[in-house]
Design a protein around this motif. Structure first.
Motif, PDB file in Angstrom:
ATOM      1  N   GLY A 107      19.257   1.273  22.420  1.00 29.97           N
ATOM      2  CA  GLY A 107      19.315   2.551  23.281  1.00 29.97           C
ATOM      3  C   GLY A 107      20.665   3.025  23.466  1.00 29.97           C
ATOM      4  O   GLY A 107      20.698   4.059  24.360  1.00 29.97           O
ATOM      5  N   GLN A 108      21.512   2.411  23.101  1.00 30.18           N
ATOM      6  CA  GLN A 108      22.823   3.034  23.174  1.00 30.18           C
ATOM      7  C   GLN A 108      23.539   3.393  21.784  1.00 30.18           C
ATOM      8  O   GLN A 108      23.421   2.833  21.084  1.00 30.18           O
ATOM      9  CB  GLN A 108      23.817   1.915  24.192  1.00 30.18           C
ATOM     10  CG  GLN A 108      22.931   1.524  25.521  1.00 30.18           C
ATOM     11  CD  GLN A 108      22.993   2.555  26.451  1.00 30.18           C
ATOM     12  OE1 GLN A 108      24.023   3.484  26.408  1.00 30.18           O
ATOM     13  NE2 GLN A 108      22.086   2.643  27.214  1.00 30.18           N
ATOM     14  N   PRO A 109      24.643   4.436  22.096  1.00 25.90           N
ATOM     15  CA  PRO A 109      25.345   4.656  20.878  1.00 25.90           C
ATOM     16  C   PRO A 109      26.252   3.539  20.636  1.00 25.90           C
ATOM     17  O   PRO A 109      26.438   2.718  21.228  1.00 25.90           O
ATOM     18  CB  PRO A 109      26.187   5.915  21.439  1.00 25.90           C
ATOM     19  CG  PRO A 109      25.814   6.276  22.708  1.00 25.90           C
ATOM     20  CD  PRO A 109      25.016   5.241  23.164  1.00 25.90           C
ATOM     21  N   GLN A 110      26.672   3.683  19.162  1.00 27.00           N
ATOM     22  CA  GLN A 110      27.537   2.553  18.678  1.00 27.00           C
ATOM     23  C   GLN A 110      28.777   2.554  19.357  1.00 27.00           C
ATOM     24  O   GLN A 110      29.420   3.872  19.412  1.00 27.00           O
ATOM     25  CB  GLN A 110      27.556   2.522  17.140  1.00 27.00           C
ATOM     26  CG  GLN A 110      28.337   1.435  16.434  1.00 27.00           C
ATOM     27  CD  GLN A 110      28.222   1.492  14.973  1.00 27.00           C
ATOM     28  OE1 GLN A 110      28.822   2.125  14.310  1.00 27.00           O
ATOM     29  NE2 GLN A 110      27.447   0.541  14.427  1.00 27.00           N
ATOM     30  N   VAL A 111      29.314   1.604  19.681  1.00 25.64           N
ATOM     31  CA  VAL A 111      30.793   1.402  20.026  1.00 25.64           C
ATOM     32  C   VAL A 111      31.823   1.016  18.960  1.00 25.64           C
ATOM     33  O   VAL A 111      31.240   0.183  18.171  1.00 25.64           O
ATOM     34  CB  VAL A 111      31.066   0.427  21.364  1.00 25.64           C
ATOM     35  CG1 VAL A 111      32.464   0.470  21.767  1.00 25.64           C
ATOM     36  CG2 VAL A 111      29.905   1.019  22.357  1.00 25.64           C
ATOM     37  N   LYS A 112      32.830   1.677  18.792  1.00 23.82           N
ATOM     38  CA  LYS A 112      33.938   1.174  17.686  1.00 23.82           C
ATOM     39  C   LYS A 112      35.178   1.127  18.549  1.00 23.82           C
ATOM     40  O   LYS A 112      35.789   1.744  19.500  1.00 23.82           O
ATOM     41  CB  LYS A 112      34.238   2.555  17.189  1.00 23.82           C
ATOM     42  CG  LYS A 112      34.982   2.272  15.805  1.00 23.82           C
ATOM     43  CD  LYS A 112      35.320   3.399  15.016  1.00 23.82           C
ATOM     44  CE  LYS A 112      36.406   3.382  13.858  1.00 23.82           C
ATOM     45  NZ  LYS A 112      36.474   4.547  13.256  1.00 23.82           N
ATOM     46  N   GLY A 113      35.674  -0.180  18.264  1.00 26.21           N
ATOM     47  CA  GLY A 113      37.073  -0.610  18.854  1.00 26.21           C
ATOM     48  C   GLY A 113      37.922  -0.871  17.794  1.00 26.21           C
ATOM     49  O   GLY A 113      37.775  -1.426  16.647  1.00 26.21           O
ATOM     50  N   SER A 139      35.416   2.585  22.181  1.00 27.93           N
ATOM     51  CA  SER A 139      34.835   3.783  22.813  1.00 27.93           C
ATOM     52  C   SER A 139      33.642   4.441  21.876  1.00 27.93           C
ATOM     53  O   SER A 139      33.429   3.907  20.748  1.00 27.93           O
ATOM     54  CB  SER A 139      35.963   4.867  22.620  1.00 27.93           C
ATOM     55  OG  SER A 139      36.503   4.887  21.300  1.00 27.93           O
ATOM     56  N   VAL A 140      33.110   5.586  22.360  1.00 27.42           N
ATOM     57  CA  VAL A 140      32.022   6.156  21.641  1.00 27.42           C
ATOM     58  C   VAL A 140      32.437   7.321  21.447  1.00 27.42           C
ATOM     59  O   VAL A 140      32.924   8.152  22.579  1.00 27.42           O
ATOM     60  CB  VAL A 140      30.496   6.070  22.476  1.00 27.42           C
ATOM     61  CG1 VAL A 140      29.673   7.073  21.697  1.00 27.42           C
ATOM     62  CG2 VAL A 140      30.026   4.897  22.568  1.00 27.42           C
ATOM     63  N   GLY A 141      33.071   7.899  20.467  1.00 28.41           N
ATOM     64  CA  GLY A 141      33.958   9.202  20.295  1.00 28.41           C
ATOM     65  C   GLY A 141      35.076   8.952  20.928  1.00 28.41           C
ATOM     66  O   GLY A 141      35.851   8.085  20.865  1.00 28.41           O
ATOM     67  N   GLU A 142      35.290  10.129  21.952  1.00 24.86           N
ATOM     68  CA  GLU A 142      36.306   9.874  23.066  1.00 24.86           C
ATOM     69  C   GLU A 142      36.328   9.425  24.046  1.00 24.86           C
ATOM     70  O   GLU A 142      37.144   8.984  24.900  1.00 24.86           O
ATOM     71  CB  GLU A 142      37.046  11.374  22.928  1.00 24.86           C
ATOM     72  CG  GLU A 142      37.370  12.227  21.933  1.00 24.86           C
ATOM     73  CD  GLU A 142      38.670  11.359  21.210  1.00 24.86           C
ATOM     74  OE1 GLU A 142      39.597  11.048  21.810  1.00 24.86           O
ATOM     75  OE2 GLU A 142      38.530  11.255  20.055  1.00 24.86           O
ATOM     76  N   ARG A 143      34.927   8.809  24.325  1.00 26.00           N
ATOM     77  CA  ARG A 143      34.770   8.385  25.697  1.00 26.00           C
ATOM     78  C   ARG A 143      34.757   6.716  25.865  1.00 26.00           C
ATOM     79  O   ARG A 143      34.312   5.860  24.940  1.00 26.00           O
ATOM     80  CB  ARG A 143      33.240   8.486  25.817  1.00 26.00           C
ATOM     81  CG  ARG A 143      32.769   7.929  27.466  1.00 26.00           C
ATOM     82  CD  ARG A 143      31.191   8.230  27.910  1.00 26.00           C
ATOM     83  NE  ARG A 143      30.796   7.606  28.730  1.00 26.00           N
ATOM     84  CZ  ARG A 143      30.060   6.355  28.753  1.00 26.00           C
ATOM     85  NH1 ARG A 143      29.807   5.875  27.572  1.00 26.00           N
ATOM     86  NH2 ARG A 143      29.946   5.924  29.760  1.00 26.00           N
ATOM     87  N   PRO A 144      35.778   6.311  26.608  1.00 24.85           N
ATOM     88  CA  PRO A 144      36.032   4.797  26.533  1.00 24.85           C
ATOM     89  C   PRO A 144      35.060   4.076  27.111  1.00 24.85           C
ATOM     90  O   PRO A 144      34.345   4.679  27.966  1.00 24.85           O
ATOM     91  CB  PRO A 144      37.279   4.645  27.505  1.00 24.85           C
ATOM     92  CG  PRO A 144      37.295   5.892  28.257  1.00 24.85           C
ATOM     93  CD  PRO A 144      36.679   7.070  27.380  1.00 24.85           C
ATOM     94  N   VAL A 160      40.197  -7.625  30.638  1.00 27.80           N
ATOM     95  CA  VAL A 160      39.195  -6.684  29.981  1.00 27.80           C
ATOM     96  C   VAL A 160      38.633  -5.793  31.033  1.00 27.80           C
ATOM     97  O   VAL A 160      38.361  -5.996  32.300  1.00 27.80           O
ATOM     98  CB  VAL A 160      37.932  -7.528  29.513  1.00 27.80           C
ATOM     99  CG1 VAL A 160      37.005  -6.761  28.906  1.00 27.80           C
ATOM    100  CG2 VAL A 160      38.430  -8.638  28.477  1.00 27.80           C
ATOM    101  N   THR A 161      38.785  -4.410  30.573  1.00 32.82           N
ATOM    102  CA  THR A 161      38.338  -3.315  31.341  1.00 32.82           C
ATOM    103  C   THR A 161      37.261  -2.503  31.026  1.00 32.82           C
ATOM    104  O   THR A 161      37.168  -2.053  29.789  1.00 32.82           O
ATOM    105  CB  THR A 161      39.502  -2.312  31.901  1.00 32.82           C
ATOM    106  OG1 THR A 161      40.845  -2.903  32.258  1.00 32.82           O
ATOM    107  CG2 THR A 161      39.222  -1.317  32.713  1.00 32.82           C
ATOM    108  N   VAL A 162      36.039  -2.686  31.700  1.00 31.60           N
ATOM    109  CA  VAL A 162      34.913  -1.968  31.237  1.00 31.60           C
ATOM    110  C   VAL A 162      34.722  -0.810  32.035  1.00 31.60           C
ATOM    111  O   VAL A 162      34.578  -0.913  33.335  1.00 31.60           O
ATOM    112  CB  VAL A 162      33.638  -2.742  31.305  1.00 31.60           C
ATOM    113  CG1 VAL A 162      32.287  -2.236  30.822  1.00 31.60           C
ATOM    114  CG2 VAL A 162      33.931  -4.149  30.556  1.00 31.60           C
ATOM    115  N   THR A 163      34.486   0.311  31.527  1.00 30.65           N
ATOM    116  CA  THR A 163      34.324   1.491  32.279  1.00 30.65           C
ATOM    117  C   THR A 163      33.019   1.968  31.717  1.00 30.65           C
ATOM    118  O   THR A 163      32.699   3.444  32.302  1.00 30.65           O
ATOM    119  CB  THR A 163      35.492   2.780  31.560  1.00 30.65           C
ATOM    120  OG1 THR A 163      35.386   2.660  30.385  1.00 30.65           O
ATOM    121  CG2 THR A 163      36.865   2.331  32.180  1.00 30.65           C
TER     122      THR A 163
END
Length: 185
Positions: A107-113, A139-144, A160-163
């Motif tokens: 249900g969420q976009p893939q995250v790339k690190g 991030s997802v695209g430019e969104r951290p 670890v910072t989760v935003t």
């Protein structure tokens, strides 16, 4: 924007990797233990169990690699009842120069690190120094979504910072521990 910070501290122990997960105050000082994780070394499939504390009486969640000692293996994360939370994996081809990890949650976009510093990424790739710090930005695209910063020191410590509040914190904690446990494989 909601921020859910936590600190991961590795404990010294023979034959196992052990981690404490802590909530923190504004100065990154530990306040409340969120969990305790343990990974047995020398297992055919990577597996880490996260408990409520170091008594290891109550399982919060686990992660386990699908395949045996495979650098391309997907790592599944399950809640305490065995239900899937999500998965993560190293993008092997992209990781040849700069370590790259992917996180999937239904249900969420893939995250790339990726590592923030290409210089540190290359130094770590071609040396055997285990103490070199790193800074991964997910991030997802430019969104951290999350940032994991390995601090200098004899004992591995990760800030670890989760935003992004829509991602399950257990999945993100598993990724943070997984970076330490699996990064150099």
């Amino acid at each position: 924007m909601t921020t859910r910070n936590f600190l991961i501290k590795q404990r010294f122990a023979a034959m196992v990797n052990r981690y404490e997960i802590w909530s923190v105050d504004a100065h990154w000082q530990p306040t409340t233990m969120l969990g305790f994780a343990q990974q047995k070394r020398m297992k055919m499939r990577e597996e880490v169990v996260f408990y409520t504390d170091d008594s290891k009486n109550t399982v919060l969640f686990t992660f386990k690699a699908r395949n045996v000692l495979d650098i391309r293996s997907v790592v599944d994360v399950y809640d305490g009842a065995g239900q899937a939370i999500g998965e993560f994996r190293k993008d092997f081809a992209a990781s040849l120069l700069n370590s790259t990890w992917l996180i999937d949650q239904a249900g969420q976009p893939q995250v790339k690190g990726q590592e923030k510093s290409a210089v540190y990424a290359i130094i770590r790739r071609f040396t055997d120094f285990g103490f070199i710090p790193y800074d991964f930005v997910f991030s997802v695209g430019e969104r951290p979504v999350m940032e994991i910063v390995r601090k200098w020191g004899l004992r591995d410590t990760y800030q670890v910072t989760v935003t992004a509040e829509e991602y399950d914190t257990r999945l993100l904690q598993a990724v943070a521990v997984g970076l330490d446990a699996l990064q150099n494989r």
